[in-house]
Motif scaffolding. Sequence first.
Motif, PDB file in Angstrom:
ATOM      1  N   MET A 198       0.834  -1.205   0.000  1.00  0.00           N
ATOM      2  CA  MET A 198       0.000   0.000   0.000  1.00  0.00           C
ATOM      3  C   MET A 198       0.874   1.263   0.000  1.00  0.00           C
ATOM      4  N   TYR A 199       1.956   1.198  -0.804  1.00  0.00           N
ATOM      5  CA  TYR A 199       2.788   2.364  -1.107  1.00  0.00           C
ATOM      6  C   TYR A 199       3.757   2.739   0.014  1.00  0.00           C
ATOM      7  N   ALA A 200       3.899   1.906   1.019  1.00  0.00           N
ATOM      8  CA  ALA A 200       4.835   2.156   2.120  1.00  0.00           C
ATOM      9  C   ALA A 200       6.078   1.296   1.929  1.00  0.00           C
ATOM     10  N   PRO A 201       7.122   1.486   2.746  1.00  0.00           N
ATOM     11  CA  PRO A 201       8.343   0.685   2.604  1.00  0.00           C
ATOM     12  C   PRO A 201       8.122  -0.787   2.958  1.00  0.00           C
ATOM     13  N   MET A 202       9.075  -1.604   2.524  1.00  0.00           N
ATOM     14  CA  MET A 202       9.082  -3.006   2.933  1.00  0.00           C
ATOM     15  C   MET A 202       9.497  -3.117   4.388  1.00  0.00           C
ATOM     16  N   GLY A 203       9.144  -4.248   5.003  1.00  0.00           N
ATOM     17  CA  GLY A 203       9.533  -4.491   6.392  1.00  0.00           C
ATOM     18  C   GLY A 203       8.669  -3.792   7.410  1.00  0.00           C
ATOM     19  N   VAL A 204       7.473  -3.347   6.985  1.00  0.00           N
ATOM     20  CA  VAL A 204       6.548  -2.647   7.875  1.00  0.00           C
ATOM     21  C   VAL A 204       5.173  -3.286   7.728  1.00  0.00           C
ATOM     22  N   GLY A 205       4.492  -3.506   8.841  1.00  0.00           N
ATOM     23  CA  GLY A 205       3.148  -4.063   8.791  1.00  0.00           C
ATOM     24  C   GLY A 205       2.376  -3.714  10.041  1.00  0.00           C
ATOM     25  N   ILE A 206       1.120  -4.150  10.047  1.00  0.00           N
ATOM     26  CA  ILE A 206       0.219  -3.843  11.166  1.00  0.00           C
ATOM     27  C   ILE A 206      -0.553  -5.089  11.565  1.00  0.00           C
ATOM     28  N   LEU A 207      -0.620  -5.297  12.860  1.00  0.00           N
ATOM     29  CA  LEU A 207      -1.572  -6.235  13.450  1.00  0.00           C
ATOM     30  C   LEU A 207      -2.547  -5.426  14.280  1.00  0.00           C
ATOM     31  N   TYR A 208      -3.812  -5.457  13.887  1.00  0.00           N
ATOM     32  CA  TYR A 208      -4.879  -4.920  14.735  1.00  0.00           C
ATOM     33  C   TYR A 208      -5.480  -6.078  15.515  1.00  0.00           C
ATOM     34  N   GLY A 209      -5.732  -5.843  16.796  1.00  0.00           N
ATOM     35  CA  GLY A 209      -6.442  -6.822  17.603  1.00  0.00           C
ATOM     36  C   GLY A 209      -7.336  -6.117  18.608  1.00  0.00           C
ATOM     37  N   LYS A 210      -8.440  -6.737  18.941  1.00  0.00           N
ATOM     38  CA  LYS A 210      -9.323  -6.167  19.961  1.00  0.00           C
ATOM     39  C   LYS A 210      -8.605  -6.141  21.306  1.00  0.00           C
ATOM     40  N   GLU A 211      -8.781  -5.051  22.011  1.00  0.00           N
ATOM     41  CA  GLU A 211      -8.060  -4.842  23.271  1.00  0.00           C
ATOM     42  C   GLU A 211      -8.217  -6.014  24.227  1.00  0.00           C
ATOM     43  N   GLU A 212      -9.450  -6.466  24.429  1.00  0.00           N
ATOM     44  CA  GLU A 212      -9.686  -7.486  25.447  1.00  0.00           C
ATOM     45  C   GLU A 212      -9.013  -8.807  25.099  1.00  0.00           C
ATOM     46  N   ILE A 213      -8.794  -9.064  23.817  1.00  0.00           N
ATOM     47  CA  ILE A 213      -8.116 -10.296  23.391  1.00  0.00           C
ATOM     48  C   ILE A 213      -6.608 -10.129  23.498  1.00  0.00           C
ATOM     49  N   LEU A 214      -6.092  -9.006  23.025  1.00  0.00           N
ATOM     50  CA  LEU A 214      -4.645  -8.751  23.115  1.00  0.00           C
ATOM     51  C   LEU A 214      -4.165  -8.775  24.559  1.00  0.00           C
ATOM     52  N   GLU A 215      -4.975  -8.274  25.466  1.00  0.00           N
ATOM     53  CA  GLU A 215      -4.578  -8.247  26.877  1.00  0.00           C
ATOM     54  C   GLU A 215      -4.338  -9.650  27.430  1.00  0.00           C
ATOM     55  N   LYS A 216      -5.071 -10.626  26.916  1.00  0.00           N
ATOM     56  CA  LYS A 216      -4.968 -11.986  27.431  1.00  0.00           C
ATOM     57  C   LYS A 216      -3.837 -12.779  26.781  1.00  0.00           C
ATOM     58  N   MET A 217      -3.292 -12.275  25.687  1.00  0.00           N
ATOM     59  CA  MET A 217      -2.296 -13.016  24.924  1.00  0.00           C
ATOM     60  C   MET A 217      -0.894 -12.844  25.491  1.00  0.00           C
ATOM     61  N   GLN A 218      -0.077 -13.876  25.315  1.00  0.00           N
ATOM     62  CA  GLN A 218       1.316 -13.837  25.734  1.00  0.00           C
ATOM     63  C   GLN A 218       2.159 -13.125  24.669  1.00  0.00           C
ATOM     64  N   PRO A 219       3.250 -12.486  25.074  1.00  0.00           N
ATOM     65  CA  PRO A 219       4.126 -11.841  24.087  1.00  0.00           C
ATOM     66  C   PRO A 219       4.690 -12.838  23.085  1.00  0.00           C
ATOM     67  N   PHE A 220       5.019 -12.322  21.914  1.00  0.00           N
ATOM     68  CA  PHE A 220       5.588 -13.125  20.829  1.00  0.00           C
ATOM     69  C   PHE A 220       7.109 -13.148  20.928  1.00  0.00           C
ATOM     70  N   HIS A 221       7.709 -11.978  21.120  1.00  0.00           N
ATOM     71  CA  HIS A 221       9.158 -11.845  21.276  1.00  0.00           C
ATOM     72  C   HIS A 221       9.471 -11.284  22.669  1.00  0.00           C
ATOM     73  N   GLY A 222      10.614 -11.680  23.203  1.00  0.00           N
ATOM     74  CA  GLY A 222      11.066 -11.112  24.457  1.00  0.00           C
ATOM     75  C   GLY A 222      12.283 -10.241  24.245  1.00  0.00           C
ATOM     76  N   GLY A 223      12.422  -9.187  25.047  1.00  0.00           N
ATOM     77  CA  GLY A 223      13.578  -8.311  24.919  1.00  0.00           C
ATOM     78  C   GLY A 223      13.299  -6.934  25.461  1.00  0.00           C
ATOM     79  N   GLY A 224      13.928  -5.949  24.857  1.00  0.00           N
ATOM     80  CA  GLY A 224      13.722  -4.572  25.286  1.00  0.00           C
ATOM     81  C   GLY A 224      12.359  -4.050  24.878  1.00  0.00           C
TER      82      GLY A 224
END
Length: 408
Positions: free
Chosen positions: A228-254
């Motif tokens: 959609m006309y933006a650079p490579m290596g960029v994206g978006i995940l939208y999620g409903k707040e109440e679901i994201l709150e319950k999910m575990q992180p994908f990556h660990g770090g800073g």
Amino acid sequence: MFDIKEIRSQFPILNQQVNGKPLIYLDNAASSQKPISVLETWQKYYEEINANVHRGIHTLSQLATEEMENSRKKVQHFINAKHDYEVIFTRGTTEGINLIAYSLGNSNFIKKDDEIIISYLEHHSNIVPWQMLCERTGAKLKVIPIDENGILQLDFLDQNLSEKTKIVSVNQVSNALGVINPIEEIIAKVRKLSSALMVVDGAQSVPHFEIDVQKLDCDFFVFSGHKMYAPMGVGILYGKEEILEKMQPFHGGGEMIATCSFDKTTYAGLPFKFEAGTPNVGGNIALGAAVNFMKKVGVQNIRNHENTLLEYAQKKLLEIDGLKIYGEKAKRAGVVSFNLEGVGIASDVGMILDKLGIAVRTGHHCTQPIMDFFNVAGTVRASFAVFNTLEEIDALAEGVKKAQRMLM
């Protein structure tokens, strides 16, 4: 007013020649070209700011943070998310789907004999992560079939949705065929017949449609910037707040921590829980510039223009004897996927077109199950964007005719 000459003037890459011919770029479903406003935004970040975000009290860090968070808000309004912290920056659609699959798997949401439903029209990125999740958990993968036009057979959902169904993940538009899936109808069936979470792969729909995630009532919506006309290596995940709150992180770090000790780590709130490490700050900011570009042109204007191109391309190509368009009778967006009878390798057509300066995609388009369904190794795919013209379609048709004469 939709001024195609003015729009094309904003894409500097279109001024060049390829193999001595003016470039005709028809590979936008793979990656779109970038307008000057996006390129300048990316360059300005590195020339004038170039600091890490969220971590510094110095001026450049604060400027970088402000610009990136403003971009997050632009995306929020672009897709009509309820909150900006429901918008997670990723590297693209692939990472977004992997994030969902990994995190839900680690959150004990998926158990043995649970079911995940996808469709026959999916990109490998919306197949493999779910297969991997099934392998880890013992869940079962089910697939919505298609007919000879590439149209999903939704009665499958009536027969297979149940309380065992935990996830339904379907693309809104097929990258291989351009088929538009009735995502609203699919979501309505999911809501009526199960308690499953609904994931929408919007990689091929965001460049062409106005998106309203609240109206759709999907639980997740993922897409990539580079389509959609933006650079490579960029994206978006939208999620409903109440679901994201319950999910575990994908990556660990800073960045994704609230507190960290050798005894225990606690995680930051949304969206930072899912944004470990140094982000692609320049790319994330440039994504906001791409949103601005699309809004300035008008998403509906883009859609109307691309529909004109698609209808004209189908008409011109079907005038060629022995040419078959896959998904011809389906409602489609931005893509025409075809083969020539008697020409066994789609890439041969693509190479001849390239010599004429015409860039198309050939192969299985990361959708091998679709190619298997149609019993072909691959197709020639021409895909359109706001800067393409009817004259370029004429050149494509003439190029295909030349390829046919040379290869038959």
